[in-house]
Design a protein around this motif. Structure first.
Motif: not given
Length: 550
Positions: A137-147
């Protein structure tokens, strides 16, 4: 003989990165208060190469599916370019799908990587364990991605780690897949439509033509249509080819932010479905923004009400142009630009059709008995299409034979074609109303009802009738306290008397599909289960002669 050079999307990218590098930009709305990011095409090209390098480092090879679950933004534009140009397949995921549909299409496509905006993580977090093919999963932004669990990477960090530049592989066959989009079908699982490099480039060239959207390098294009929907109508690749700039709305799809963005950025082209433009019209009527830069508003996904086009033109000087197509047609198949000598009612008759058939698209009308019908503007049947950017089958789907006939796509739209090639759709085959042996056009009824100033939305469905088998039921979202009887009286003289409904249902909202179309299947379900509570019987005009059902 000419050189048989491949028609691939690397050509579009080379134009963006070369001759247009210092001319165009991608502007992304980042907050409702109007703050934006501006990234020039030169930087877009550099970041695109870094993204391709990063995906290559993750083991993505030609033919692999890489998905996006994103709003319209410059990052999504980079994915649009990097993924197909490295030979992989761009799979745009519809943000509005039900959970089980999303699980189905990710697994069916066998997506290996998903690029996701951090604000959308809550939508997929509960589904992660059901997506075994997704490795990263490549996440755009700094939000919580632990889920999202293991395998999470940050978009900006990933790009920063790359050395810069990328050795783009040769696209050996321009008929290889470039993108994958799933239809929002109302029955069964969504159907996958593969777009080749060749078909996508040719389609993008088509929207640059004068009798289409006429995209050129001086344009500033606002794709309100989501980038997950039918390749954003070709607007992104059209911009890359022409050098036009892109103005991206991000998640801010409300009338206020959209209208402010159009005004501030001096947008010249803006594409969206009719429901968006209805909201923008109401906002513009109240706030009087300067929309003088808009030269054309391509509008599709559903029939465009004449009242919407006229009111935009009369009160704001904006030309709303109806276009027709679907996911399977990439989507452009026709554009309603009237002949230059058409004036008055004739002009509007052309404007309210679905448009003149685009070059390289072939269309025929087939009656229920399988016979092909003439182009006389009267003879009707199912509209079937084929061409350079028209799907010939669904991706890995055994039911394709039901939708395709010897290379022709069976659209499910019913209508006629004029001698000069203008399509006039009267209904969807699954939505047709046959009352007393006579056909009733729900599309024409809806357009007429939408012309009443007290109507916000109108959808017409069939209701069972003991005498006539079916009668039209008008489902109305009101803008005022207009009565059912007033609406029926308003229709007098606009449509055949026996078309006029004898019952009206007022609803808070017409249900929509995942791409913003009216969901008549849901309305029919509510009718069958007696969930349309606010229904009103009305007195229709005097009966026609015995030849009509009323």
């Amino acid at each position: 003989m000419q050189h048989d050079a491949p028609l691939d999307l690397q050509h579009a990218f080379r134009r963006l990165a070369g001759m247009h590098a210092d001319a165009g930009e991608v502007v992304t709305l980042r907050s409702a208060d109007g703050s934006v990011d501006r990234v020039g095409y030169r930087e877009i090209a550099e970041r695109t190469a870094r993204l391709a390098s990063a995906l290559d480092g993750l083991g993505i090879v030609q033919g692999d599916r890489v998905a996006t679950f994103m709003w319209n933004s410059h990052e999504h534009t980079e994915a649009y370019l990097a993924i197909p140009c490295m030979g992989a397949v761009l799979h745009t995921l519809n943000l509005r799908l039900f959970a089980e549909q999303l699980v189905y299409i990710v697994n069916h496509a066998e997506d290996r990587v998903v690029i996701i905006d951090d604000t959308l993580i809550p939508l997929v977090a509960p589904l992660v364990d059901q997506l075994p093919t997704v490795e990263h999963w490549i996440v755009v932004g700094e939000g919580d991605a632990s889920a999202l669990g293991d395998g999470v990477l940050r978009y900006e960090e990933l790009l920063a780690e790359q050395p810069g530049g990328f050795s783009w592989p040769r696209i050996e066959d321009d008929r290889q897949a470039a993108a994958l989009c799933y239809t929002s079908g109302t029955t069964g699982n969504p159907k996958g439509v593969l777009y080749s490099h060749r078909s996508t480039l040719l389609h993008s060239l088509a929207i640059l033509t004068a009798d289409s959207f006429g995209i050129c390098k001086s344009d500033r294009i606002l794709p309100v249509v989501p980038m997950f929907h039918a390749n954003a109508w070709g607007l992104v690749y059209g911009a890359a080819l022409s050098g036009a700039s892109l103005i991206m709305p991000g998640p801010f799809m409300q009338a206020g932010p959209l209208t402010t963005l159009m005004e501030r950025e001096r947008c010249t082209v803006a594409g969206a479905v009719p429901t968006i433009w209805m909201d923008v019209l109401r906002y513009a009527d109240e706030h009087k923004p300067d929309l003088s830069a808009l030269r054309v508003v391509p509008c599709g996904g559903a029939a465009v009400p004449r009242s919407l086009m006229q009111e935009f033109e009369e009160r704001h000087g904006v030309t709303v142009c109806q276009a027709w197509g679907m996911t399977e047609t990439s989507p452009l198949a026709s554009v309603a630009i009237p002949p230059a000598d058409a004036v008055g009612e004739e002009h509007w008759r052309y404007r309210t059709m679905q448009g003149q058939i685009a070059p390289l698209v072939e269309v025929r009308i087939v009656a229920d008995d399988g016979t092909e019908q003439p182009w006389d503007g009267v003879s009707s049947g199912e509209i079937q299409v084929r061409g350079q950017w028209i799907a010939s089958a669904y991706y890995r789907d055994d039911t394709s034979a039901d939708k395709f006939d010897d290379g022709w796509l069976r659209t499910g739209d019913v209508g006629a074609i004029t001698s000069d090639g203008f399509i006039a759709i009267t209904d969807r085959s699954k939505d047709v109303i046959k009352s007393g042996g006579e056909w009733v056009s729900s599309v024409d009824l809806e357009n007429a009802l939408m012309g009443h100033p007290g109507v916000r939305e109108a959808a017409v469905i069939a209701k069972p009738d003991e005498r006539f088998t079916e009668r039209p039921l008008a489902c109305i979202v009101r803008d005022s306290d207009v009565s059912a009887q007033e609406l029926v009286d308003f229709l007098e003289g606009q449509v055949a008397r026996w078309w006029i409904p004898d019952e009206v249902a007022f609803v808070d909202e017409v249900p929509k599909t995942s791409v913003g179309k009216f969901d008549k299947k849901e309305l029919r379900r509510r009718l069958a289960e007696d969930e349309l509570d606010d229904r009103h019987a009305v007195a229709r005009p005097a009966a026609k002669p015995e030849s009509s059902p009323a």
